[in-house]
Design an enzyme around this catalytic site. Sequence first.
Site, short mmCIF file in Angstrom:
data_model
loop_
_atom_site.label_atom_id
_atom_site.label_comp_id
_atom_site.label_asym_id
_atom_site.label_seq_id
_atom_site.Cartn_x
_atom_site.Cartn_y
_atom_site.Cartn_z
CG ASP B 125 38.95 39.55 31.80
OD1 ASP B 125 39.85 39.40 30.93
OD2 ASP B 125 38.23 38.65 32.22
CB CYS B 126 39.01 45.22 35.34
SG CYS B 126 39.93 44.28 36.56
CE1 TYR B 127 42.80 49.34 36.72
CE2 TYR B 127 42.34 47.31 37.94
CZ TYR B 127 42.29 48.69 37.84
OH TYR B 127 41.74 49.43 38.84
#
Lengths: 128, 498
Positions: B125-127
């Site tokens: 989700d963050c990358y």
Amino acid sequence: MKLMLHVAPGIVRKPIVSSVILETKALINIERAKVDAVSGEIVVDVDLDKCVEVKRAFEERGVRVVLLENPIIKDDDECVHCGACISICPTGTFRFEGSEVVADAGRCVQCASCITACPQRALRLVLK
Amino acid sequence: MSEINERIRDGSVRVVTAEEMPELVDELGTQGAVREVDVVTTGTFGAMCSSGLFLNTGHSDPPIKISKAWLNNVEAYGGVAAVDLFLGATQPSEDRGDEYGGAHVMEDLVSGRDVELRAQGVVTDCYPRSELETTLRLDDFNQAIMVNPRNAYQRYAAAANSTERTLHTYMGTLLPRYGNVSYSGAGALSPIPNDPDFEYIGVGTRIFLCGGQGQIIGPGTQHLPQNGFATLMVKGDLKEMSSEFLRGATFQDYGPSLYVGLGVPIPVLNERIAEKTAVRDREIVTEIVDYGVPRRARPTVRRVNYEELYSGVVDIDGAEVKTSALSSRHVARKVASALGDSIRRGEFLLSEAVEPLSGVGRNNPVRQTKEFLLVGDVMSSEVVTVREEINIKEAARMIVGGTFDHLPVVSADEKLIGMVTAWDISKAVASDKTSHISEMMTRKVFIASPDEPLELAARKLHHHKISALPVVDKDHRVIGMLTSDHLSRLYGRRRRSK
């Protein structure tokens, strides 16, 4: 002076070197020879005063002759003067002058041992 | 020490190289040398495989968490955070093999050339990004920090080769039958031999590293000072470095390696240090070892000092053998003098170590817990041998009746003297010339020993293009036979059991 003899198919089985020696009476030193079923590559060393005569004699027998004036090139930008080429050369082409490696190209018989031994890939054969 | 740094700042510092020190001490004595000399510079330039580079690429948009990465098709380790990579000097490229590797990427970066980065990411989700391809130069990286786990060996064993075959090793090309000796190290110019008790050298010591300033960050891996094999772990900023002192190299049929220029300045704080920095090439002794024995413990051919190695010729068993180096004395001298110049210009200050390097280290063999097969585990022990007096018909009958195509020929006291194969017999029958075993047998037989690792025996079969090795004990009596059949059966069994 060193001569590179390219011996073509058809004449490779003939005693070419012997017949040239008999004809020219030159002292010919075979420094390297690679002969297979169909052709050959021979490096010989001859005295400078007999060089022209010997070259002509080989050429008359159908051999392609190349004078090895500058058989090997050292790239001085790449060379780090480690000396890895010195001990593996059969003819003593390389030596230290101070701490730098110098080449006496006249001794080279193009055996190519140094090409792969040089970690910096600074050596190149001049192929003719 | 602060006095010496004061003199570096005001330009009055007196610096000599480690090669100049012995004569100075001879002339002035150690007391005089302490008075006259502030700093001795050392230097070495040679292949240091255990070297590498931490790179931070910066974050892309959308961001990527890199799991695998390649720089000019050389894989860099991507398992450090999202965009930190570690590039090892000896990693070969995927397209050019050994001719180009991690070390060459480092040289290209230092020389200001473009490098192609290709990366695969793990999507989170963050990358969210999964792939990245871009062209970068050294300036484009946030950080490019060289961290070398093992550099600047105190001394290194020289290499020779007793076998009949040319060997290509990380010590260079080794000609057969002790045809040459290859060595590494800068002798008396090397850093550690000038401070072997670590009076000055320690964690935090500022050093010359590939043209820039770096630090010793600890003892190197395999640090073994108690045996005279101390090593250094060092760090430096690639952005300060120069290709004059950092070179990618290739050792034929071994792989890439990095030539590192490393110099340590040693302040002459007392007479002990003055004496140690006066070390000469002939006082640094190492061994010539036989790389023809492909085991961890290679036998020592003889002891030798660096003065003998530098002379270009050493004696082995009465024969003159040419020596040559892999490390460069020429560039090592440049390192020592460049370091001296930057000290004289006031650009390089000496640093106090945070703690000394450990005087004891460890370099043990790996504990091998998994199956490790020896020739004795696999060979057939029921081997039929023959005497050289028997005739061709008897030999043929034994091969037909036995399990091997090979008959070891032994002497009256059971020692191996030759080998006859089914092929030898066929050849003899076809030519109708020979009828006795002694005339047709091969006398130069390659052999194996029962405690030899199977892998090495397999290499022997492959190299000499043969299909069987008689296994002999230490008295040269045949105790078994190892054939290529054994190896293929073994491989088949392993595959099935997986």
